[in-house]
Write a protein that holds these residues in place. Structure first.
Motif: not given
Length: 326
Positions: A122-127, A141-146, A176-177
């Motif tokens: 989501s932050v553009g560091l991985a495909r 930690i998928f902080v947006a979901e948490i 943003p997410p």
């Protein structure tokens, strides 16, 4: 005959010495530790990582050395320290929260292991999660979901909550997410969000003044260490208690006086990150190592804070808690 035996023994010793001299010296790996916090706050987590590495055969001073860079919570130091590690250079960078994004600004070659942080995709560091493709991998930690989950749990505690403040770190790549996920959850629950982004502890009190004027009924905090640890966490908790506002955030924040926490077990992530370090140092490409999602979560309540602000946690909810803090 004794003379022949002596000559044979000398020749054998020369042969053994020659083979020993020919063996290459053991590689000493240099790990850059890019830590967006203070050394005391992270001592326990770093020790967990080092212990896990020792179990995998990495002994400090023998085949591994650590280059520590602590920002002491000052965001402006993060890119400076990331660049220092890249220029040394180090063989691998271990970091967390926004450290992976900072390090990636200066290198797409040195492997970066994220211990805990936002979804790298989501932050553009991985495909992708399954095949990152670049030089960043590790755990998220998928902080947006948490953050969205905390909003749902708040509604369970206070079904009347309609206005909720959101405390975010200024310009964090996960913002943003977070806005997207929390916005969707808030709309479904009929909650108005009042987010405020801050860059340091000096902005905590003004943020709470705004929320007081807007009559928010709770504040949900990002997991950034600037909010969760040490005197900053205690300051946030005191502001919330003084205004009788429930504060929901990371587990360490709850231990420092926040009302409630739902989040990942950070210590477990530091332990698991050692496997990534080991595999990369043994030749694996970070772009081929899938990013792991959290499997251990902690649901905690600070009962002392609940009494201080006059909040009653329903027994049906409290029974689900992993930790009750007195």
């Amino acid at each position: 005959m004794e003379r022949r035996f002596l000559l044979a023994a000398v020749a054998a010793s020369w042969s053994l010495a020659g083979r020993a001299m020919a063996q290459p010296a053991q590689k000493v790996w240099r790990l850059g530790m890019l830590m967006p916090d203070t050394a005391p706050a992270l001592r326990r987590d770093i020790e967990i990582l080092q212990r896990a590495l020792r179990e995998l055969g990495y002994v400090e001073g023998r085949n591994i050395v650590f280059e520590y860079r602590y920002t002491d919570g000052v965001a402006e130091r993060l890119p400076v320290m990331a660049r220092q590690l890249v220029e040394l250079p180090v063989d691998l960078i271990v970091t967390y929260t926004s450290g992976a994004s900072a390090a990636h600004e200066f290198t797409d070659r040195i492997p970066i292991v994220q211990v805990a942080g936002p979804d790298p995709v989501s932050v553009g560091l991985a495909r992708s999660i399954a095949k990152p493709g670049g030089n960043v991998t590790g755990l998220t930690i998928f902080v947006a979901e948490i953050m969205a989950k905390r909003l749902e749990l708040l509604r369970e505690i206070d079904p009347e909550a309609r206005r909720v403040g959101v405390l975010l770190y200024k310009s964090h790549p996960a913002n943003p997410p977070i806005y997207d996920k929390m916005g969707a959850t808030a709309a479904a629950l009929g909650i108005d969000l009042l987010p405020i982004e801050v860059s340091g502890a000096a902005e905590f009190a003004p943020a709470f003044s705004v929320w007081r004027d807007k009559q928010v009924q709770a504040v949900i905090s990002h997991d950034h260490s600037i909010f969760a640890l040490g005197t900053n966490a205690q300051q946030l908790a005191r502001l919330a208690i003084d205004q009788r506002i429930p504060l929901l955030g990371a587990v360490d924040q709850c231990r420092n006086g926040g009302l409630m926490s739902y989040g990942v077990n950070i210590q477990a992530l530091f332990m698991r990150s050692a496997r990534y370090v080991d595999r990369i140092l043994k030749g694996a490409s970070p772009g081929d190592l899938p990013i792991e999602q959290p499997t251990e979560f902690v649901y905690a309540f600070n009962l002392r804070t609940a009494r201080a602000i006059g909040v009653t946690i329903p027994p049906s909810i409290l029974v689900r808690a992993d930790e009750e803090i007195e």
